[in-house]
Design an enzyme around this catalytic site. Structure first.
Site, PDB file in Angstrom:
ATOM      1  N   ASP A 186      39.160  39.115  45.434  1.00  0.00           N
ATOM      2  CA  ASP A 186      38.847  37.927  44.725  1.00  0.00           C
ATOM      3  C   ASP A 186      37.641  37.227  45.092  1.00  0.00           C
ATOM      4  O   ASP A 186      38.028  36.206  45.990  1.00  0.00           O
ATOM      5  CB  ASP A 186      40.186  37.269  44.609  1.00  0.00           C
TER       6      ASP A 186
ATOM      7  N   SER B 211      37.957  33.244  44.476  1.00  0.00           N
ATOM      8  CA  SER B 211      38.666  32.499  45.369  1.00  0.00           C
ATOM      9  C   SER B 211      38.096  32.393  46.861  1.00  0.00           C
ATOM     10  O   SER B 211      38.139  31.415  47.469  1.00  0.00           O
ATOM     11  CB  SER B 211      40.135  33.358  45.644  1.00  0.00           C
TER      12      SER B 211
ATOM     13  N   ARG C 111      43.569  37.350  38.897  1.00  0.00           N
ATOM     14  CA  ARG C 111      44.395  36.567  40.067  1.00  0.00           C
ATOM     15  C   ARG C 111      45.830  37.142  40.382  1.00  0.00           C
ATOM     16  O   ARG C 111      46.765  36.486  40.121  1.00  0.00           O
ATOM     17  CB  ARG C 111      44.536  35.246  39.992  1.00  0.00           C
TER      18      ARG C 111
ATOM     19  N   GLN D 282      44.143  40.616  45.063  1.00  0.00           N
ATOM     20  CA  GLN D 282      43.583  39.423  45.927  1.00  0.00           C
ATOM     21  C   GLN D 282      42.541  39.657  46.961  1.00  0.00           C
ATOM     22  O   GLN D 282      41.760  38.810  47.212  1.00  0.00           O
ATOM     23  CB  GLN D 282      44.962  39.085  46.922  1.00  0.00           C
TER      24      GLN D 282
ATOM     25  N   TYR E 248      45.371  30.263  36.202  1.00  0.00           N
ATOM     26  CA  TYR E 248      44.411  29.299  35.702  1.00  0.00           C
ATOM     27  C   TYR E 248      45.091  28.324  34.780  1.00  0.00           C
ATOM     28  O   TYR E 248      46.265  28.595  34.121  1.00  0.00           O
ATOM     29  CB  TYR E 248      43.330  30.155  35.080  1.00  0.00           C
TER      30      TYR E 248
END
Ligand code: NAD
Length: 374
Positions: free
Chosen positions: A128, A131, A120, A125, A226
């Site tokens: 990901d 996500s 992350r 990004q 996280y």
């Protein structure tokens, strides 16, 4: 370079890439083989794939001609058994909870990249996938709750009287939780939120949620966005506070997770029994044991007059946009491996490649995975 895409397992509506991604891959000098009907559940027809430049064929042909295989989750049995040392598999394999499939892949001597391990970071990004899929789950959870609740979400002032807004309690304000807060607020509900990371407090507030803090949470800034596991003493304290707030809520949406671990148990049977008749619990963490003690994976059950929904694949219920987002993430990941001339070359020293590489030529090389399965 030839990329192959198969139809996913029977219960999966998504497909790894849509025709629009085929167009982009062709521009990068890559050939694409698509299994007949691969996109049908995502509303992408065989004709659209062919028009985009893909070759439509059978699974066996793809296995013999393609080098890179793209998948959403673990490939279906007949595909998995045909994967060999000449293949590179890229997908979201959820390895910690799918060890038996990882062992099959290890024996096949293929190279495997699991996008669950995309870090992350800002650079990663756009790749990901977790996500992207959690965004869908957070959205769908609220929409489903709103449609099943025997009450309105927004406040109503009408000639028939005033209706109070629904109260939504959200456990975990990561990607799914923040999306759930945003949608529940848009629908007019009053939203309360629990999380153990103080970093999310301002985000929760800016979305219009009320952040409830439990003192003494363990945090680790190096955990890459996280959470880390909490002490049993903290969880006990948290459960009591959640009990007090859940008994006044109409909907509880559970999204709390510690990556790669069993979901923290936050909503006890006694708490569900204290909830109002007609209330709904949507437990997004169902596949890793659930945040609610009563959750059953992929089942909806009534406990007294409270409905507990444990669906673990909401993205599959929104297959077109889920495949679009997934395919975009995949394409961004593939760009790390494809040269300007369309040649395939894996930069094994790149940090994103290192983080996601699970098996290299038949050897498990992923330190994070090895730590998590210890
Ligand atoms: P995330 O890691 O971004 O967010 C989880 C949040 O939970 C974090 O903010 C973390 O701090 C918080 N948390 C951890 N322990 C907690 C505790 N004891 N109390 C309160 N908060 C705590 O994860 P995500 O990407 O948002 O995914 C959330 C969950 O949704 C995961 O379990 C994931 O597997 C699941 N998911 C479900 C579906 C589905 O269709 N059901 C789809 C995608 C993701």
């Amino acid at each position: 370079m030839i990329i192959g895409v198969f139809k996913e397992q029977d219960n999966e509506n998504r497909v790894a890439i849509l025709p629009e991604h085929v167009v982009q891959l062709k521009k990068m000098g890559v050939s694409v083989l698509i299994e007949e009907g691969a996109g049908s559940q995502s509303f992408a027809t065989d004709t659209q794939y062919v028009e985009a430049g893909a070759e439509l064929t059978k699974a066996n042909t793809i296995l013999s001609r393609a080098t890179v295989i793209l998948s959403v989750s673990v490939p279906r049995k007949e595909v998995l058994s045909g994967i060999s040392d000449k293949h590179i598999l890229i997908g979201t394999l959820n390895p910690v909870f799918n060890k038996e499939y990882i062992e099959i892949l290890e024996r096949s001597k293929a190279s495997v990249f699991s996008l669950d391990f995309v870090p992350r970071t800002t650079r990663a990004q756009s790749m990901d996938v977790l996500s992207s899929m959690a965004t869908i789950a957070g959205y769908k959870a609220v929409i489903e709750a709103a449609s099943l609740l025997p009450r309105f979400f927004p406040m109503f002032m009408s000639a028939a009287g005033t209706i109070k807004p629904a109260k939504v309690l959200i456990l975990g304000a990561g990607v799914a939780g923040l999306q759930a807060i945003a949608i529940a607020r848009k629908l007019g509900a009053v939203v309360e939120v629990f999380d153990v990371r103080s970093a999310v407090k301002e985000e929760v507030k800016s979305l219009g949620g009320k952040f409830i803090e439990v003192e003494g949470a363990r945090e680790d800034a190096s955990a890459g966005g996280y959470a880390v596991e909490q002490t049993e003493e903290f969880i006990q304290k948290q459960r009591q506070l959640i009990h007090d707030h859940a008994s006044n809520a109409d909907v509880v949406i559970c999204t709390a997770q510690v990556f790669g671990r069993k979901a923290p148990l936050l909503l006890t049977k006694a708490t569900v029994e204290a909830m109002r008749p007609g209330s709904i619990v949507i437990d997004l963490a169902a596949s890793t044991g659930g945040n609610c003690e009563l959750t059953q994976n992929n089942r909806s059950i009534w406990h007294g007059q409270v409905l507990i929904i444990g669906k673990s694949n909401y993205p599959s219920e929104m297959p077109f946009d889920a495949s679009k987002m997934y395919g975009n993430n995949l394409l961004n990941f593939l760009k790390l491996m494809i040269s300007k001339e369309g040649q395939f070359q894996v930069p094994y020293d790149d940090d994103i490649i290192k983080s996601t590489c699970l098996i290299k030529e038949g050897q498990i090389v992923n330190e994070r995975y090895l730590q998590l399965i210890k």
